[in-house]
Design an enzyme around this catalytic site. Structure first.
Site, PDB file in Angstrom:
ATOM      1  N   ARG A   1      10.141   0.316   8.012  1.00 61.25           N
ATOM      2  CA  ARG A   1      11.200   1.050   7.312  1.00 61.25           C
ATOM      3  C   ARG A   1      12.452   0.209   7.105  1.00 61.25           C
ATOM      4  O   ARG A   1      13.343   0.584   6.351  1.00 61.25           O
ATOM      5  CB  ARG A   1      11.561   2.317   8.078  1.00 61.25           C
TER       6      ARG A   1
ATOM      7  N   ARG B   1       4.819  11.746  15.392  1.00 62.35           N
ATOM      8  CA  ARG B   1       4.558  11.351  16.774  1.00 62.35           C
ATOM      9  C   ARG B   1       4.870  12.473  17.753  1.00 62.35           C
ATOM     10  O   ARG B   1       4.422  12.438  18.896  1.00 62.35           O
ATOM     11  CB  ARG B   1       5.319  10.056  17.076  1.00 62.35           C
TER      12      ARG B   1
ATOM     13  N   TYR C   1      -5.690   0.367   8.299  1.00 65.36           N
ATOM     14  CA  TYR C   1      -4.347   0.945   8.418  1.00 65.36           C
ATOM     15  C   TYR C   1      -3.942   1.222   9.870  1.00 65.36           C
ATOM     16  O   TYR C   1      -4.791   1.357  10.745  1.00 65.36           O
ATOM     17  CB  TYR C   1      -4.199   2.175   7.532  1.00 65.36           C
TER      18      TYR C   1
ATOM     19  N   GLN D   1     -10.716   1.704   3.289  1.00 68.54           N
ATOM     20  CA  GLN D   1      -9.455   1.730   4.067  1.00 68.54           C
ATOM     21  C   GLN D   1      -9.590   2.688   5.254  1.00 68.54           C
ATOM     22  O   GLN D   1      -9.358   3.878   5.135  1.00 68.54           O
ATOM     23  CB  GLN D   1      -8.261   2.142   3.178  1.00 68.54           C
TER      24      GLN D   1
ATOM     25  N   TYR E   1       2.879  10.330   0.125  1.00 72.93           N
ATOM     26  CA  TYR E   1       3.941   9.834   1.010  1.00 72.93           C
ATOM     27  C   TYR E   1       5.298  10.301   0.463  1.00 72.93           C
ATOM     28  O   TYR E   1       5.927   9.644  -0.371  1.00 72.93           O
ATOM     29  CB  TYR E   1       3.904   8.306   1.135  1.00 72.93           C
TER      30      TYR E   1
ATOM     31  N   LEU F   1       0.048  -1.139  13.993  1.00 73.24           N
ATOM     32  CA  LEU F   1       0.829  -1.034  15.233  1.00 73.24           C
ATOM     33  C   LEU F   1       0.659   0.323  15.899  1.00 73.24           C
ATOM     34  O   LEU F   1       1.440   0.683  16.791  1.00 73.24           O
ATOM     35  CB  LEU F   1       2.310  -1.310  14.948  1.00 73.24           C
TER      36      LEU F   1
ATOM     37  N   ASP G   1       0.849  -1.198   0.000  1.00 75.91           N
ATOM     38  CA  ASP G   1       0.000   0.000   0.000  1.00 75.91           C
ATOM     39  C   ASP G   1       0.881   1.243   0.000  1.00 75.91           C
ATOM     40  O   ASP G   1       1.791   1.362   0.815  1.00 75.91           O
ATOM     41  CB  ASP G   1      -0.887   0.015   1.247  1.00 75.91           C
TER      42      ASP G   1
HETATM   43  P1  NAP Z   1       1.894   1.202  11.793  1.00 71.26           P
HETATM   44  O1  NAP Z   1       1.987  -0.057  11.032  1.00 71.26           O
HETATM   45  O2  NAP Z   1       0.976   1.269  12.922  1.00 71.26           O
HETATM   46  O3  NAP Z   1       3.326   1.671  12.318  1.00 71.26           O
HETATM   47  C1  NAP Z   1       4.416   1.654  11.457  1.00 71.26           C
HETATM   48  C2  NAP Z   1       5.654   2.127  12.186  1.00 71.26           C
HETATM   49  O4  NAP Z   1       5.884   1.381  13.379  1.00 71.26           O
HETATM   50  C3  NAP Z   1       6.872   1.895  11.342  1.00 71.26           C
HETATM   51  O5  NAP Z   1       7.030   2.921  10.403  1.00 71.26           O
HETATM   52  C4  NAP Z   1       7.968   1.855  12.384  1.00 71.26           C
HETATM   53  O6  NAP Z   1       8.273   3.204  12.757  1.00 71.26           O
HETATM   54  C5  NAP Z   1       7.260   1.149  13.529  1.00 71.26           C
HETATM   55  N1  NAP Z   1       7.440  -0.307  13.492  1.00 71.26           N
HETATM   56  C6  NAP Z   1       6.930  -1.196  12.620  1.00 71.26           C
HETATM   57  N2  NAP Z   1       7.311  -2.451  12.902  1.00 71.26           N
HETATM   58  C7  NAP Z   1       8.089  -2.356  13.981  1.00 71.26           C
HETATM   59  C8  NAP Z   1       8.805  -3.317  14.769  1.00 71.26           C
HETATM   60  N3  NAP Z   1       8.774  -4.631  14.478  1.00 71.26           N
HETATM   61  N4  NAP Z   1       9.494  -2.867  15.849  1.00 71.26           N
HETATM   62  C9  NAP Z   1       9.539  -1.535  16.152  1.00 71.26           C
HETATM   63  N5  NAP Z   1       8.897  -0.600  15.431  1.00 71.26           N
HETATM   64  C10 NAP Z   1       8.184  -1.006  14.379  1.00 71.26           C
HETATM   65  O7  NAP Z   1       1.479   2.418  10.931  1.00 71.26           O
HETATM   66  P2  NAP Z   1       1.360   3.104   9.593  1.00 71.26           P
HETATM   67  O8  NAP Z   1       2.584   2.985   8.755  1.00 71.26           O
HETATM   68  O9  NAP Z   1       0.858   4.416   9.976  1.00 71.26           O
HETATM   69  O10 NAP Z   1       0.178   2.357   8.877  1.00 71.26           O
HETATM   70  C11 NAP Z   1       0.389   1.281   7.985  1.00 71.26           C
HETATM   71  C12 NAP Z   1       0.143   1.716   6.557  1.00 71.26           C
HETATM   72  O11 NAP Z   1      -1.234   2.072   6.379  1.00 71.26           O
HETATM   73  C13 NAP Z   1       0.895   2.977   6.103  1.00 71.26           C
HETATM   74  O12 NAP Z   1       2.240   2.730   5.842  1.00 71.26           O
HETATM   75  C14 NAP Z   1       0.091   3.346   4.897  1.00 71.26           C
HETATM   76  O13 NAP Z   1       0.405   2.506   3.813  1.00 71.26           O
HETATM   77  C15 NAP Z   1      -1.333   3.080   5.403  1.00 71.26           C
HETATM   78  N6  NAP Z   1      -1.953   4.288   5.990  1.00 71.26           N
HETATM   79  C16 NAP Z   1      -3.002   4.850   5.350  1.00 71.26           C
HETATM   80  C17 NAP Z   1      -3.604   5.988   5.841  1.00 71.26           C
HETATM   81  C18 NAP Z   1      -4.770   6.575   5.106  1.00 71.26           C
HETATM   82  O14 NAP Z   1      -5.167   7.716   5.390  1.00 71.26           O
HETATM   83  N7  NAP Z   1      -5.351   5.860   4.188  1.00 71.26           N
HETATM   84  C19 NAP Z   1      -3.152   6.571   7.027  1.00 71.26           C
HETATM   85  C20 NAP Z   1      -2.091   5.966   7.693  1.00 71.26           C
HETATM   86  C21 NAP Z   1      -1.519   4.826   7.175  1.00 71.26           C
HETATM   87  P3  NAP Z   1       9.652   3.695  13.396  1.00 71.26           P
HETATM   88  O15 NAP Z   1      10.723   2.806  12.891  1.00 71.26           O
HETATM   89  O16 NAP Z   1       9.756   5.106  12.922  1.00 71.26           O
HETATM   90  O17 NAP Z   1       9.398   3.639  14.869  1.00 71.26           O
END
Ligand code: NAP
Length: 333
Positions: free
Chosen positions: A282, A227, A203, A175, A57, A206, A52
């Site tokens: 990342r 954050r 989405y 979504q 982004y 975590l 996604d």
């Molecule tokens: P998430 O999955 O809740 O958090 C991702 C962040 O958590 C990573 O960037 C990393 O950040 C940290 N992380 C992930 N795995 C980890 C691990 N094993 N150990 C430690 N830290 C870890 O959040 P998200 O990226 O916000 O959401 C997922 C996806 O949903 C997005 O990438 C995007 O594609 C989509 N999204 C869509 C919308 C929308 O409006 N449609 C909004 C938000 C997200 P650090 O390394 O910086 O700590």
């Protein structure tokens, strides 16, 4: 790896999808491009088939990295590629624009950056109060009928907005935000999507890393990291959420032989109405827990215990609303 079908299409992605917001290098304190590409490859090697992304982004940066990763690896057809349209930006400041003019321009820009003739899912990223939903829906229908996307989605739409959209355009995917700490969609959106025979790509699995189990009182964030202005990461709430994570981790370890990160993802996959859970990463090592999510399930007693922990620890819950981008008017004001 569990898979699911996107209703009304031939698409059968894995139920965990890789999110690439962080790969834009924007709003997350920067990104190492090579590590981001390696993360996409690591996800695909571990069997994840859905990626996604979105134009906003990093103002095209994440899409270009996804395009690069897919070009280096080949086998584009094995991947369900989801992107979005409906935001514009000035410098690095996004604002909503879900007009026909913007949407038809964006899908072509996305196809260029991703190096593909057709994307698999195109979402409207945010509803735009300055554009009638009917105009947005008609433009998405035009893009769908032109064969530039195989499925249509909307993100951050209410049930009422979805109803208006669906009256004008086929809709396959919704979504919304959803994770253990952000459950606003349980009241109406999730049941509605199920009744309507659509699916979800939820989405924030975590909760911006909170549920990884790696954060602690001393965690700090730098630069443009969102954050720094996320109310969950400010006291007194931060301590409450960390306490919840600590207790959920104890539950996961004692009852299931797992960690909180596995619990958070399993919980999502076991919720009725969740099709795919989007997990942002990342670096490749952040995806290491993936395999450990697939080999257990949560029974009713565990679900109830999780709810009891949340009720006991998070006194002052807050949602993800701070992330909503402004309208064109609000940006200009
Ligand atoms: P998430 O999955 O809740 O958090 C991702 C962040 O958590 C990573 O960037 C990393 O950040 C940290 N992380 C992930 N795995 C980890 C691990 N094993 N150990 C430690 N830290 C870890 O959040 P998200 O990226 O916000 O959401 C997922 C996806 O949903 C997005 O990438 C995007 O594609 C989509 N999204 C869509 C919308 C929308 O409006 N449609 C909004 C938000 C997200 P650090 O390394 O910086 O700590």
């Amino acid at each position: 790896m569990e898979t699911t079908r996107i209703p009304g299409t031939a698409l059968t992605p894995t139920r965990i999808g890789l999110g690439t917001w962080v790969m834009g290098g924007w709003m997350w304190g920067g990104i190492d491009d090579d590590a981001a590409v390696a993360t996409i490859h690591a996800a695909l090697e571990q069997g994840v088939t859905l990626i996604d992304t979105a134009p906003v982004y990093g103002m095209g940066h994440a899409e270009r990295l996804v395009g690069r990763a897919l070009a280096e690896r080949g086998r584009r057809d094995d991947v369900v590629l989801a992107t979005k349209a409906g935001l514009d930006w000035e410098g690095e400041r996004p604002f909503r624009d879900a007009s026909r003019r913007r949407l038809v321009q964006e899908i072509d820009d996305s196809r260029d950056r991703l190096g593909t003739d057709v994307v698999d899912v195109l979402h409207v990223h945010w509803p735009d109060p300055l554009v009638p939903i009917e105009e947005t829906a008609d433009a998405m229908r035009e893009i769908f009928e032109a064969g530039k996307t195989r499925a249509v989605g909307v993100s951050n739409f209410s049930v009422e907005q979805i109803e208006r959209f669906r009256a004008r355009c086929p809709l396959h995917v919704v979504q919304p935000p959803y994770n253990l700490f952000e459950r606003g969609i349980e009241a109406d959106l999730l049941p509605y999507v199920q009744d309507a025979g659509m699916t979800t790509l939820t989405y924030g699995a975590l909760c911006r890393g909170l549920l990884s189990g790696k954060m602690h009182q001393g965690s700090t964030f730098e630069g443009d990291d969102l954050r720094l202005r996320d109310p969950k990461f400010a006291e007194p709430r931060f301590s409450q959420y960390l306490d919840a994570v600590h207790r959920l981790d104890e539950l996961a370890k004692e009852r299931l032989g797992k960690d909180v990160v596995h619990l958070a993802l399993r919980w999502l996959l076991d919720r009725p109405g969740v099709g795919v859970a989007l997990w942002g990463a990342r670096r490749p090592d952040q995806l290491a827990p993936l395999a450990g999510v697939m080999d257990f399930e949560l029974d009713d007693a565990a679900m109830a215990e999780i709810d009891a922990i949340l009720a006991d620890t998070v006194q002052d819950p807050v949602g993800p609303e701070f992330m909503a981008p402004p309208t064109r008017e609000a940006r200009a004001a």
